[in-house]
Design an enzyme around this catalytic site. Structure first.
Site: not given
Lengths: 404, 404
Positions: B216, B244
């Site tokens: 990410d 996440h």
């Protein structure tokens, strides 16, 4: 992705040859990226590029977008790169990925994955379906894409289908690639595909075309290491002779273990003459049985190995295998085919055939068999090499490594 | 392969932490393998091992074969390795791959591919299905395996199914891994899986458990670079806060472009507050749409990045993101969950949370939303963390990055 070609960023012309491919963007490739004292000659185009990169206006980025992908469309300080200020003596890389109309979306996915990987030296990525655009100025071309042989497809038919791809790509390389482009053909049947490719690129040096047999070499090293009970870094002078097919010849006569001839270390002659060769040849098939997929990972590693072997000096006394054009070879192998042979490089992208190799009847007999197969394959693609009508009399229906 | 764990070769104990995983065996990992002046302490086992390796009898190799794979069963000169004589200051690696009964054959295929790749530092590979064997003495454990959410599967059900895997693996790590093992949980939902794992490993430092949010972070850097028209190496101080999942918070308040706060470079507030975050969150899904496969390549790179960030000193003024245990955090985030936060490392495998980060209402509001989700996930797996009965009231059915 069907295949990929590589070029240095446009502004960086001249001395350095380091580069690497998408499939090749793996662990060991880093070693590839340290050309010694690269000398960059900046052309007029480079000066223009420099001016462009001084502005970072969105409009400019937008204009550039058509020829590149995503973040790789952004501008950057070429001068700092060229001087090594940013990356030291490392080599920035431009990747151009060639796909087909059908695979273009997937290719976008590949480019997205490259973006998200933040590779610090990967400075340009572009994708497209026209080899005449994608191959432009390429210093390295990795020709990966070929149709796999499905059930019931004759080898002759496969040669024709895939041969057409490589004829087309040879023509495109001939027209637009760097005049010293190095071409590594991975798509099978890779020896004859490489021959077709070079025959369609008469303005490029035939010597620069390679058929990848490095995975076979790596597998052979691994099997000898396993048998001898040593780690694989102890195996040297491993030649794969011939065709990247089941007629390939892993050479245990010249290979060494810890500097000693293999036959002095491994006394099991039956294993060497039978099991060893078969194991190397069938490795790909066993992998497919076990894992349900082909050896993409080790193939990618072996492509990097093959490239690195050409851009770094070969260690004293050692050599590597690659399928190259036979005309002028010192072994007595038929001219005008692509045959895997032992080579050495000074690290300049070029190579020389190794002269002082031993030969015996067993080895020569196997080499002749592989040679016969390649000569038959060549006759079978004569319509693609510009040498008349094809005549297919392939000696048995040999398999590619990995075919079941 | 379901998951992999890493250990140094048994004889090499002591100073160094460098190691890498099978999925992580990619290009950039080489940089990981240069611990500064590693000090190796050779135990009695090491002395025994040294004696063993002096003989290279086939019988010994055979005997060793049960605990290792193929060429990695072969013996080698541990002493030369340990002294750096063979590989300089590089770090040899032992890979232990944990599979399931169903995946064991595939795992053999993975090991074969590793063999054929001739990685010079990969000195041991073993495969198995018992985490109590595979995790023994592991210095690094990369927990990759988890069931993906199929159509119609509720997130609560997924938490339960995958949570059980990580409870089991936590127990095994607790019992047999190195007392300072670093655990990186990749299998989703990775934050709560990491929490389950550490709760089942009470004898290991909770601080050593990580949930991977590095992909990410990398994606966020890439998108900022793209928007600003700079190369991605110009983006620093990029935090991913939180879970996440789609509640993750890519922090554009603290991130910098060429050392300047993002908001001073990118004036398009709507893009920052809306498009940017959504693009990062949905990147995986778009990739699946385009390429038809998940982001395995960039995930592998990000695992290597995450490990390297822990074994190399963080550049002055910069930081990286990783999901870690929140108890004692300086931000006011709820204790006893696993939350991605900005961290720095001295390169010793350990890390510290960065204290001097800016916070505003917008950022805090998003952080609280991700925190609420993780607290709800925690309640939902209470039966797996030993904290009573599960109660699932997940706030909406949020998605994992990549879920469509």
């Amino acid at each position: 992705m069907d295949l990929s070609s590589l070029a240095r960023p446009q502004a960086l012309r001249g001395g350095s040859t380091g580069a690497l491919g998408a499939h090749a963007a793996r662990r060991r490739s880093v070693q590839l990226l340290h050309p010694r004292r690269p000398t960059f000659r900046c052309s007029v185009e480079a000066a223009n590029a420099r001016q462009q990169v001084q502005g970072t206006l969105a409009a400019e980025a937008e204009a550039a977008r058509k020829e590149c992908f995503g973040v790789f469309c952004t501008t950057y300080d070429l001068e700092a790169l060229a001087s090594g200020e940013v990356f030291g003596q490392d080599q920035p890389i431009a990747l151009k990925l060639l796909g087909s109309e059908r695979s273009l979306q997937a290719l976008e996915g590949v480019a997205m994955e490259l973006e998200d990987s933040l590779y610090p030296l990967l400075r340009e990525v572009s994708i497209g379906i026209d080899p005449y655009v994608i191959f432009e100025d390429a210093d390295w071309a990795l020709l990966i894409g070929a149709k796999p042989r499905g059930p019931g497809v004759e080898r002759a038919a496969l040669l024709d289908i895939n041969g057409q791809i490589f004829a087309e790509q040879g023509k495109a390389l001939n027209a637009v690639a760097s005049r010293n482009v190095k071409v590594i053909v991975v798509g099978n049947p890779c020896n004859t595909n490489a021959l077709i490719c070079l025959k369609n690129a008469p303005n490029l040096p035939a010597k620069n075309f390679h058929a990848l047999t490095r995975l076979d070499e790596n597998r052979a090293k691994c099997q000898l290491a396993l048998k001898a009970g040593v780690f694989y870094d102890k195996i040297s002078n491993m030649t794969i002779w011939g065709n990247h097919s089941t007629t390939q010849v892993p050479d245990f006569l010249n290979a060494k273990i810890n500097g000693t001839p293999v036959k002095e270390v491994i006394k099991d002659t039956k294993w060497l003459e039978e099991d060893f060769t078969i194991t190397v040849q069938k490795r790909g098939g066993v992998l497919i049985q076990k894992w349900g997929r082909s050896s993409a990972a080790s193939t990618a590693v072996s492509i990097v190995d093959a490239m690195r072997s050409l851009v770094t000096p070969t260690p004293e006394g050692d050599w590597f295998s690659t399928g190259v054009y036979t005309t002028g070879n010192p072994y007595g192998i038929a001219a005008d085919i692509v045959f895997s042979m032992p080579c050495r490089s000074k690290g300049d992208g070029d190579y020389e055939l190794v002269k002082d190799v031993a030969m015996d009847d067993f080895l020569w007999g196997r080499i002749k068999k592989s040679e016969a197969e390649l000569i038959a394959e060549k006759r079978c693609v004569a319509h693609l090499t510009g040498e008349g009508n094809a005549f297919c009399d392939l000696p048995g229906d040999t398999m590619l490594p990995g075919e079941m």
